[in-house]
Design a protein around this motif. Structure first.
Motif, PDB file in Angstrom:
ATOM      1  N   ASP A 118      -2.885-136.384  37.403  1.00 17.24           N
ATOM      2  CA  ASP A 118      -3.693-135.187  37.710  1.00 17.24           C
ATOM      3  C   ASP A 118      -5.005-135.150  36.938  1.00 17.24           C
ATOM      4  O   ASP A 118      -5.883-134.334  37.242  1.00 17.24           O
ATOM      5  N   ASP A 122      -8.870-140.015  42.770  1.00 15.15           N
ATOM      6  CA  ASP A 122      -8.140-141.059  43.504  1.00 15.15           C
ATOM      7  C   ASP A 122      -8.750-142.435  43.265  1.00 15.15           C
ATOM      8  O   ASP A 122      -8.038-143.432  43.153  1.00 15.15           O
ATOM      9  N   VAL A 149       2.486-140.421  38.730  1.00 20.19           N
ATOM     10  CA  VAL A 149       3.088-139.086  38.612  1.00 20.19           C
ATOM     11  C   VAL A 149       2.260-138.215  37.681  1.00 20.19           C
ATOM     12  O   VAL A 149       1.412-138.699  36.912  1.00 20.19           O
ATOM     13  N   SER A 150       2.570-136.946  37.730  1.00 20.66           N
ATOM     14  CA  SER A 150       2.034-135.988  36.756  1.00 20.66           C
ATOM     15  C   SER A 150       3.190-135.122  36.284  1.00 20.66           C
ATOM     16  O   SER A 150       3.833-134.430  37.078  1.00 20.66           O
ATOM     17  N   THR A 153       2.052-131.245  36.778  1.00 20.89           N
ATOM     18  CA  THR A 153       2.041-130.607  38.100  1.00 20.89           C
ATOM     19  C   THR A 153       3.270-130.929  38.932  1.00 20.89           C
ATOM     20  O   THR A 153       3.550-130.290  39.940  1.00 20.89           O
ATOM     21  N   GLN A 155       3.616-133.811  40.430  1.00 20.82           N
ATOM     22  CA  GLN A 155       3.203-134.813  41.420  1.00 20.82           C
ATOM     23  C   GLN A 155       4.009-136.103  41.250  1.00 20.82           C
ATOM     24  O   GLN A 155       4.074-136.673  40.172  1.00 20.82           O
ATOM     25  N   GLY A 156       4.656-136.564  42.328  1.00 19.20           N
ATOM     26  CA  GLY A 156       5.336-137.846  42.357  1.00 19.20           C
ATOM     27  C   GLY A 156       6.681-137.891  41.638  1.00 19.20           C
ATOM     28  O   GLY A 156       7.343-138.942  41.607  1.00 19.20           O
TER      29      GLY A 156
END
Length: 635
Positions: A118, A122, A149-150, A153, A155-156
C-alpha cells in the motif's frame, strides 16, 4: 494431521511481525525492548489456522544483523519459509544473508511475500517484483510463489493464506519414526510447574512420562507434561512446536542450543566430517584452520575448519572438511549447518554433516577423502562395512543405526547383503546379535590363536591363556559379557578351545615335553612314596631344586590334572591315589562303626594327627562326612 513449521526471513523492519499478527492475531514480539524499539530481537511463535482447517506453527525470526544468531536458532527447524521483502525498500543486506542461510539449510519450500504494497504505486511494485525474481534465480526459492500484500489494509492477505494452505499441503512433513531430537530454543520457569523447554521437534516423538536426556549436559529427567500450540497433550511428534515441562530440571541446567533426546541415543562430539560450501559472494578465500562460528540446530559453537585437501578455499568452492569444535555438539548424519566468520560476523558458508563423531584425519590423503565420500554417498551395506572396519568393535543393530543415523530397516538390509558376501560376522548372544566386520573377526581369531600358542610355549604347564588377561590386553573396548560371546564364536569357528577361565589354541593337546614330564613324574612319586604323611610341598620342591615360581607352576598343573589333592591345611597335599585310599578306608570303617574320631582316623590310616584332622575336615567340606561333637559320621 500434518505438522508443518513455517518460518519468516527478511531484513529488519520489512514487516515480518506485523504480517504474522495479521495472519494469526498473535503479537510475537513479547519483550519490552522489542515493543519499544519496534524490532524483533528474540524468536516469536504463533499458530496459524488455514482456510482448509489445517494448522501450522510459525516461527518469527529477527531481521536485524545483530540478531542473526537468534534468527539461526529459529530457522533450523522450519519446513516452509516466508521470505519477507518490503515494497518500499526492496532487497536489502539482511535479505541477502537470510536467503544465503535458507540456501545453505536447504529449506526447499517457500513463498516470497512483498509487504507494504500500500505504500507504493503499481509501477514501483512491478519493478520490485522484477528485482526480487532476479534475486531469487538459482536459489531454492527460484520457483516459489511471489505475493504482494499489505498488513495494514488487508490487501492480498486472503490470497496469501490460500497459497500458504496449498504449499503446506505440498510440503513433506518430518518423520516420527526416527530418534527423538528436540533442539531447545527457549527456556523459562513457570511458578508451580518448574522449568519448561521449547523447540521444534525435528524427529521422533516425546510422550508424557518418558525419561529424556538433555545433551550435551548429559542429565536425565522425566517428562511431566507437554504442550503443543498452547494445548496440553499426552505426546508430541516431529514437526510440532513443543513445550516440555521436565521434572527436576533447573533453569540454569539447560540453555538454548541444548538438545532433548532419548537417553543414551546420541554421543556429543568435538569433531565432525562435513561437506562445506564457501559462498560465492564471500569477500576472500578461507584459510585452513580458520576460526569460525558453527550454527547447528539452535546452537552456536566456536571451532576451526580443517581443509583436508588444500590450504585455502576459494569462494564458490565445495570440499570435504573437518570441523574441530571448542564445545561439544549434538548432530546426526545429514544435518545442515551454517558457518559465519569469527570476526567480523558474516555468513560465509555451510553444508552437511557426514560423520558427527569423526576421528582426526591426516590431510592430503586420497584414501581419507574416498572414505568420507563413501560415508556421504554410500549404500547402507557400504556404510556398515566401512564403520565396522574403522571402529573394530561389536555393534548391535540399534547401535549401527544410531552411529550411521539410518533407519534400522536399512541397516538390516545392509547387514543381510554383507552376510551373503561374507563381509560381516554375526556373534549370537542370548539377547541381541552382535555385528563385526568379517575381515576384522577372522583377523582377531588368528591373532588370538597365535597369542595362545605363544603362551603355551612360555607356560607349558598351564591350561591356557587367562580370558580376562586377554581381554584387558587386546579387547579392552569390548565389555566382559560380549567378550565371552566373541570367544564362543571363535571356538565354534575352530580358532580356540575354551575352558572355565582360560583358553587354548584349537591345536593345543596339553602334552608335556620329556623334560617337563620327567619332573612331573618325580614330584608325583615323592608324594606317592609318602603315602598319607608325605613331606610338605616346600620340602619336595627344594629336593627337586625348583625355584618358588617353578614349584607353583608344577603344583597348579598337578592340581588341575587331578593328580594331587589339596587338604584344608594350606601346606598339605596328597597324591590323588593316596587320598582315594583314605576315603575308601574311612567309608568302610563308618559303615561298620557309625562314627570315627581323629585318633581312630590316625590309627586306621597309619598317619599322624597332622594329616588325620585335615583329611577329616576335607571330607567334611566335600560333604562325605559330618562332624558330631569330636567325631565324624557319614552324611
Amino acid at each position: 494431521m500434518k505438522h508443518i513449521i513455517i518460518g519468516t526471513a527478511g531484513h529488519v523492519d520489512h514487516g515480518k511481525t506485523l504480517l504474522i499478527k495479521t495472519l494469526t492475531g498473535v503479537e510475537t514480539d513479547r519483550l519490552k525492548e522489542e515493543k519499544e524499539r519496534g524490532i524483533s530481537i528474540e524468536l516469536g511463535f504463533a499458530q496459524l489456522k488455514l482456510p482448509s482447517g489445517k494448522q501450522a506453527g510459525i516461527v518469527d525470526v529477527p531481521g536485524h544483523e545483530r540478531f542473526i544468531k537468534n534468527m539461526l536458532a529459529g530457522v533450523g527447524g522450519i519446513d516452509l519459509v516466508l521470505l519477507i521483502i518490503a515494497a518500499d525498500e526492496g532487497v536489502m543486506p539482511q535479505t541477502r544473508e537470510h536467503v544465503d542461510i535458507i540456501q545453505l539449510l536447504q529449506v526447499k519450500k517457500g513463498i516470497v511475500v512483498i509487504t507494504k504494497a500500500d505504500l507504493v504505486d503499481d509501477e514501483w511494485l512491478e519493478m520490485v517484483k522484477e528485482e526480487v525474481r532476479d534475486f531469487i534465480k538459482g536459489t531454492v526459492l527460484a520457483e516459489a510463489p511471489l505475493m504482494a500484500v499489505s498488513s495494514t489494509t488487508g490487501q492480498g492477505i486472503s490470497e496469501l493464506l490460500a497459497v500458504i494452505d496449498k504449499t503446506v499441503e505440498d510440503t513433506e512433513e518430518r518423520t516420527s519414526t526416527g530418534k527423538l531430537r528436540l533442539p531447545v530454543d527457549r527456556v523459562f520457569s513457570v511458578t508451580g510447574f518448574g522449568t519448561v523447554v521449547t523447540g521444534t521437534l525435528l524427529s521422533g516423538r516425546i510422550i508424557v512420562g518418558d525419561a529424556v536426556e538433555v545433551m550435551p549436559q548429559g542429565n536425565v529427567y522425566r517428562v511431566r507434561s507437554i504442550q503443543v500450540h498452547g494445548k496440553k497433550v499426552e505426546q508430541a511428534r516431529a514437526g510440532q512446536r513443543t513445550a516440555v515441562n521436565l521434572s527436576g530440571l533447573e533453569v540454569h541446567e539447560v540453555t538454548r542450543g541444548s538438545v532433548v533426546v532419548a537417553p543414551k541415543s546420541v554421543e556429543p562430539s568435538y569433531r565432525m566430517d562435513v561437506k562445506f560450501l564457501l559462498l560465492e559472494g564471500t569477500e576472500k578465500p578461507l584459510k585452513n584452520r580458520a576460526r569460525v562460528r558453527m550454527y547447528l540446530g539452535t546452537d552456536e559453537i566456536l571451532g576451526r575448519i580443517r581443509l583436508l585437501d588444500r590450504d585455502e578455499l576459494e569462494p564458490g568452492q565445495e570440499v570435504y572438511a573437518q570441523l574441530e569444535l571448542e564445545d561439544e555438539a549434538i548432530a546426526g548424519k545429514g544435518d545442515r549447518f551454517v558457518i559465519r566468520s569469527y570476526s567480523p560476523m558474516r555468513t560465509i558458508g555451510g553444508g552437511t554433516v557426514i560423520d558427527a563423531n569423526a576421528s582426526k584425519h591426516k590431510r592430503f590423503r586420497p584414501e581419507v577423502l574416498e572414505a568420507i565420500a563413501t560415508k556421504e554417498m554410500g549404500e547402507p551395506d557400504e556404510l556398515v562395512e566401512q564403520l565396522l572396519s574403522a571402529k573394530q568393535v561389536l555393534f548391535t543393530l540399534e547401535e549401527l543405526a544410531l552411529a550411521l543415523n539410518l533407519p534400522e530397516e536399512d541397516i538390516q538390509q545392509g547387514t543381510e547383503k554383507l552376510l551373503v558376501e561374507g563381509n560381516i560376522k554375526i556373534i549370537p548372544t542370548d539377547k541381541k546379535d552382535l555385528y563385526v566386520s568379517g575381515y576384522v573377526y577372522h583377523q582377531w581369531g588368528q591373532e588370538v590363536k597365535n597369542m595362545a600358542e605363544v603362551y603355551h610355549q612360555e607356560h607349558p604347564l598351564r591350561e591356557g591363556y587367562p580370558r580376562e588377561e586377554l581381554r584387558s590386553r587386546k579387547f579392552s573396548q569390548i565389555n566382559t559379557k560380549n567378550f565371552q560371546y566373541l570367544l564362543q564364536a571363535m571356538e565354534s569357528d575352530g580358532y580356540i578351545k575354551l575352558f572355565e577361565k582360560t583358553l587354548s589354541s584349537s591345536s593345543f593337546q596339553g602334552d608335556l615335553s620329556d623334560k617337563y614330564q620327567r619332573t612331573v613324574d618325580s614330584l608325583l612319586k615323592s608324594l606317592r612314596d609318602g603315602s598319607l604323611q608325605p613331606p610338605s610341598w616346600t620340602e619336595i620342591a627344594k629336593g627337586h631344586r625348583l625355584k618358588e615360581s617353578e614349584a607353583q607352576e608344577y603344583l597348579q598343573y598337578l592340581l588341575r590334572k587331578g593328580l594331587v589333592v589339596k587338604l584344608v591345611d594350606e601346606e598339605l597335599y596328597l597324591a590323588s591315589h593316596s587320598f582315594e585310599q583314605a576315603r575308601t578306608k574311612i567309608v568302610n570303617f563308618l559303615k561298620e562303626n557309625k562314627e570315627i574320631s581323629v585318633g581312630q582316623t590316625r590309627d586306621l590310616l597309619n598317619t599322624s594327627r597332622k594329616y588325620a584332622l585335615p583329611l577329616l575336615e576335607t571330607f567334611d567340606r566335600e560333604r562325605l562326612t559330618r562332624r558330631v561333637g569330636d567325631n565324624r559320621v557319614l552324611i
